[in-house]
Design a protein around this motif. Structure first.
Motif, mmCIF file in Angstrom:
data_model
loop_
_atom_site.group_PDB
_atom_site.id
_atom_site.type_symbol
_atom_site.label_atom_id
_atom_site.label_comp_id
_atom_site.label_asym_id
_atom_site.label_seq_id
_atom_site.Cartn_x
_atom_site.Cartn_y
_atom_site.Cartn_z
ATOM 1 N N ARG A 5 49.777 48.453 60.329
ATOM 2 C CA ARG A 5 49.632 47.127 59.732
ATOM 3 C C ARG A 5 48.328 46.472 60.152
ATOM 4 N NH1 ARG A 5 54.476 43.411 58.671
ATOM 5 N NH2 ARG A 5 52.981 42.922 57.069
ATOM 6 N N ARG A 58 45.881 34.135 63.813
ATOM 7 C CA ARG A 58 45.068 34.268 62.591
ATOM 8 C C ARG A 58 44.706 35.734 62.358
ATOM 9 N NH1 ARG A 58 41.546 30.800 63.745
ATOM 10 N NH2 ARG A 58 40.077 32.196 64.760
ATOM 11 N N ARG A 60 46.319 38.407 63.353
ATOM 12 C CA ARG A 60 47.528 39.133 62.958
ATOM 13 C C ARG A 60 47.903 38.833 61.512
ATOM 14 N NH1 ARG A 60 51.247 38.344 68.394
ATOM 15 N NH2 ARG A 60 50.037 39.759 69.715
ATOM 16 N N THR A 61 47.781 37.583 61.117
ATOM 17 C CA THR A 61 48.090 37.200 59.739
ATOM 18 C C THR A 61 47.129 37.859 58.766
ATOM 19 O OG1 THR A 61 49.033 35.095 60.445
ATOM 20 C CG2 THR A 61 48.304 35.251 58.146
ATOM 21 N N GLU A 62 45.839 37.863 59.099
ATOM 22 C CA GLU A 62 44.852 38.509 58.228
ATOM 23 C C GLU A 62 45.118 39.999 58.114
ATOM 24 O OE1 GLU A 62 41.160 37.359 60.015
ATOM 25 O OE2 GLU A 62 41.225 35.350 59.150
ATOM 26 N N ALA A 64 48.032 41.524 58.487
ATOM 27 C CA ALA A 64 49.241 41.701 57.687
ATOM 28 C C ALA A 64 48.951 41.459 56.209
ATOM 29 C CB ALA A 64 50.342 40.753 58.179
ATOM 30 N N ASP A 65 48.125 40.472 55.916
ATOM 31 C CA ASP A 65 47.752 40.206 54.522
ATOM 32 C C ASP A 65 46.989 41.380 53.923
ATOM 33 O OD1 ASP A 65 48.969 37.742 54.660
ATOM 34 O OD2 ASP A 65 47.078 36.619 54.845
ATOM 35 N N ARG A 66 46.072 41.977 54.704
ATOM 36 C CA ARG A 66 45.338 43.160 54.218
ATOM 37 C C ARG A 66 46.294 44.311 53.944
ATOM 38 N NH1 ARG A 66 41.728 41.561 58.197
ATOM 39 N NH2 ARG A 66 42.548 43.109 59.637
ATOM 40 N N TYR A 67 47.223 44.531 54.854
ATOM 41 C CA TYR A 67 48.200 45.599 54.671
ATOM 42 C C TYR A 67 49.024 45.352 53.404
ATOM 43 C CZ TYR A 67 52.268 48.525 55.271
ATOM 44 O OH TYR A 67 53.282 49.433 55.064
ATOM 45 N N ASP A 68 49.487 44.114 53.217
ATOM 46 C CA ASP A 68 50.276 43.789 52.027
ATOM 47 C C ASP A 68 49.475 44.005 50.749
ATOM 48 O OD1 ASP A 68 52.393 43.116 53.654
ATOM 49 O OD2 ASP A 68 52.061 40.951 53.500
ATOM 50 N N GLU A 69 48.223 43.616 50.753
ATOM 51 C CA GLU A 69 47.370 43.793 49.579
ATOM 52 C C GLU A 69 47.169 45.279 49.273
ATOM 53 O OE1 GLU A 69 45.376 42.987 46.225
ATOM 54 O OE2 GLU A 69 46.457 41.553 47.452
ATOM 55 N N ARG A 72 50.326 46.571 47.717
ATOM 56 C CA ARG A 72 50.441 46.172 46.311
ATOM 57 C C ARG A 72 49.507 46.998 45.435
ATOM 58 N NH1 ARG A 72 51.202 41.071 48.586
ATOM 59 N NH2 ARG A 72 48.986 40.559 48.587
#
Length: 78
Positions: A5, A58, A60-62, A64-69, A72
């Protein structure tokens, strides 16, 4: 899982005898006898790491957002 992640294991906090927290209400680093748990981040292993709590969150959130993108973009069929 954490590395997949994009999270760095060195930013994950092991439980230790001395714990530090970042208070979201007062924007300060505090020990275990500080504000209520809902108002703080942690525990962290030392004061310096607790002081970086918002930066760590921040990052960790970034990640996780990259992983989610990426997930998708690949689609859920893999």
């Amino acid at each position: 899982m954490y590395e997949r992640r994009g999270l760095r294991p060195e930013t994950l906090t092991p439980m230790s005898e001395q714990q530090w927290f970042y208070c979201l209400k007062h924007h300060t680093v505090e020990g275990p006898d500080g504000c209520r748990a809902a108002d703080r981040l942690g525990p962290y292993p030392d004061r310096e790491t607790a002081a970086r709590a918002l930066e760590i969150a921040r990052e960790r959130t970034e990640a996780a957002d990259r992983y989610d993108e990426e997930w998708r973009e690949r689609g859920s069929t893999r």
